[in-house]
Design a protein around this motif. Structure first.
Motif, short mmCIF file in Angstrom:
data_model
loop_
_atom_site.label_atom_id
_atom_site.label_comp_id
_atom_site.label_asym_id
_atom_site.label_seq_id
_atom_site.Cartn_x
_atom_site.Cartn_y
_atom_site.Cartn_z
N PRO A 94 0.85 -1.25 0.03
CA PRO A 94 -0.08 0.02 0.07
C PRO A 94 0.71 1.20 -0.03
CG PRO A 94 0.18 -0.98 2.12
CD PRO A 94 0.78 -1.77 1.33
N LEU A 95 0.33 2.29 -0.14
CA LEU A 95 0.79 3.65 0.04
C LEU A 95 1.27 4.04 0.98
CD1 LEU A 95 -1.69 5.52 -2.50
CD2 LEU A 95 0.60 4.89 -2.94
N PRO A 96 2.31 4.85 1.17
CA PRO A 96 2.62 5.29 2.93
C PRO A 96 1.67 6.03 3.35
CG PRO A 96 3.91 6.85 1.19
CD PRO A 96 3.02 5.60 0.50
N THR A 97 1.60 6.07 4.72
CA THR A 97 0.49 6.82 5.78
C THR A 97 1.30 8.20 5.81
OG1 THR A 97 1.50 6.09 7.67
CG2 THR A 97 -0.25 4.51 6.69
N VAL A 98 0.26 9.07 6.33
CA VAL A 98 0.98 10.27 6.65
C VAL A 98 2.06 10.26 7.51
CG1 VAL A 98 0.21 12.42 8.01
CG2 VAL A 98 -1.10 11.50 6.08
N ASN A 99 1.95 9.41 8.92
CA ASN A 99 2.69 9.30 9.68
C ASN A 99 4.20 8.73 9.24
OD1 ASN A 99 1.28 10.54 12.03
ND2 ASN A 99 0.76 8.63 12.81
N GLN A 100 4.13 7.84 8.21
CA GLN A 100 5.20 7.04 7.84
C GLN A 100 6.09 8.33 6.94
OE1 GLN A 100 3.25 3.74 6.02
NE2 GLN A 100 3.98 2.48 7.51
N VAL A 101 5.42 9.41 6.34
CA VAL A 101 5.92 10.14 5.54
C VAL A 101 6.74 11.19 6.64
CG1 VAL A 101 5.46 12.21 3.95
CG2 VAL A 101 4.40 10.18 3.71
N THR A 102 6.12 11.52 7.58
CA THR A 102 6.70 12.41 8.61
C THR A 102 7.97 11.64 9.19
OG1 THR A 102 5.14 11.74 10.39
CG2 THR A 102 4.75 13.57 9.02
N ARG A 103 7.88 10.40 9.26
CA ARG A 103 8.80 9.52 9.84
C ARG A 103 9.85 9.55 8.97
NH1 ARG A 103 6.38 4.78 10.96
NH2 ARG A 103 5.50 5.66 12.64
N HIS A 104 9.91 9.67 7.73
CA HIS A 104 10.90 9.62 6.48
C HIS A 104 11.92 10.92 7.03
CE1 HIS A 104 12.44 10.93 2.75
NE2 HIS A 104 12.57 9.59 2.40
N LEU A 105 11.28 12.10 7.27
CA LEU A 105 12.02 13.12 7.19
C LEU A 105 12.87 12.96 8.59
CD1 LEU A 105 12.90 16.14 6.70
CD2 LEU A 105 10.60 16.90 7.95
N ARG A 106 12.18 12.72 9.79
CA ARG A 106 12.98 12.35 10.93
C ARG A 106 14.28 11.58 10.84
NH1 ARG A 106 7.88 11.93 13.43
NH2 ARG A 106 8.47 9.82 14.00
N ASN A 107 13.98 10.41 10.00
CA ASN A 107 14.91 9.45 9.73
C ASN A 107 16.11 9.93 8.59
OD1 ASN A 107 13.53 7.57 11.22
ND2 ASN A 107 12.90 6.46 9.53
N ILE A 108 15.46 10.50 7.80
CA ILE A 108 16.89 11.22 6.93
C ILE A 108 17.46 12.42 7.67
CG2 ILE A 108 16.79 13.07 4.86
CD1 ILE A 108 16.82 10.20 3.98
N ARG A 109 16.71 13.12 8.49
CA ARG A 109 17.44 14.15 9.15
C ARG A 109 18.34 13.77 10.10
NH1 ARG A 109 13.71 18.66 11.47
NH2 ARG A 109 12.54 17.12 11.92
N THR A 110 18.13 12.65 10.85
CA THR A 110 19.07 11.87 11.93
C THR A 110 20.22 11.30 10.92
OG1 THR A 110 17.43 11.31 13.37
CG2 THR A 110 19.38 9.85 13.33
N ARG A 111 20.03 10.51 9.76
CA ARG A 111 20.98 10.11 9.12
C ARG A 111 21.82 11.10 8.58
NH1 ARG A 111 24.05 5.79 9.02
NH2 ARG A 111 24.93 5.36 6.87
N PHE A 112 21.37 12.30 8.00
CA PHE A 112 22.19 13.31 7.53
C PHE A 112 23.13 13.79 8.66
CE2 PHE A 112 22.58 18.04 6.68
CZ PHE A 112 23.06 17.88 5.42
N GLY A 113 22.56 14.04 9.80
CA GLY A 113 23.63 14.49 10.90
C GLY A 113 24.72 13.54 11.43
N LYS A 114 24.40 12.18 11.22
CA LYS A 114 25.44 11.30 11.31
C LYS A 114 26.35 11.22 10.31
CE LYS A 114 22.71 8.11 14.18
NZ LYS A 114 21.95 6.69 14.32
N LEU A 115 25.89 11.57 8.97
CA LEU A 115 26.80 11.51 7.66
C LEU A 115 27.87 12.82 8.14
CD1 LEU A 115 24.38 10.44 4.80
CD2 LEU A 115 26.05 8.99 6.12
#
Length: 199
Positions: A94-115
């Motif tokens: 299925p398509l992503p949910t709203v909460n999964q889209v917001t979680r994408h940003l949090r995960n990317i932001r955390t990953r970007f900081g670690k990189l």
């Protein structure tokens, strides 16, 4: 000798965006299967997601007028999902949910900081294709990350004040610091000063 570096942490609002009943992008039966997990984003999603976050700074920029407007954020994400429904269904259902889209940003932001942290330690490090993509396409997040102090940075600050003889000589903002590392250093400095005066 180990390299000293500045760790990066995301400045983020960790709240999930609650979606009103009847306005979810995916059927409720599908939501039950996917809502609790991170959505398995594919490479085909990533460029579109990077562009979406770049064009909607209210999700991560606290200076934006609508930073705390949850309803507006939900609407923007729902519009993103609906606009790309046909293309995304070809990639995965299925398509992503709203909460999964917001979680994408949090995960990317955390990953970007670690990189960024890794790159500061070893500028020659070779990143994976995806990690290099994140570094290249999410530079707009950089002003919205804060440097967290490492013990090495606190030690350096402590050394700056090691020759002072009285607390009044230490800047007010340092004395008022709630940081436990700063508190330890300042206490040590003042005890040394008191001991020297008693000799």
């Amino acid at each position: 000798m180990a390299a000293s570096y500045e760790a990066w942490e995301a400045v983020t609002d960790e709240e999930q965006l609650e979606v009103p009943n009847g306005s979810h992008s995916a059927p409720s039966s599908q939501k039950m299967k996917t809502e609790g997990n991170n959505y398995p984003w594919r490479h085909d999603h990533e460029r579109m997601m990077a562009e979406f976050w770049l064009n909607n700074p209210s999700f991560y920029d606290k200076s934006q007028e609508h930073y705390k407007n949850k309803d507006r954020k939900i609407q923007l994400i729902q519009e993103l999902i609906q606009q790309n429904r046909e293309e995304w269904e070809k990639i995965r259902t299925p398509l992503p949910t709203v909460n999964q889209v917001t979680r994408h940003l949090r995960n990317i932001r955390t990953r970007f900081g670690k990189l960024l942290k890794r790159k500061s330690v070893d500028p020659t490090f070779k990143f994976s294709h995806r990690d290099q993509f994140i570094l290249d396409h999410y530079q707009f997040l950089r002003p919205h990350l804060q440097r967290s102090r490492t013990p090495a940075m606190h030690a350096k600050q402590g050394n700056i004040y090691c020759n002072l003889q009285h607390i009044s000589q230490i800047p007010v903002h340092v004395r008022a610091s709630s940081c436990r590392f700063c508190a330890v250093f300042l206490t040590s400095i003042l005890l040394d000063a008191q001991a020297a005066q008693s000799l």
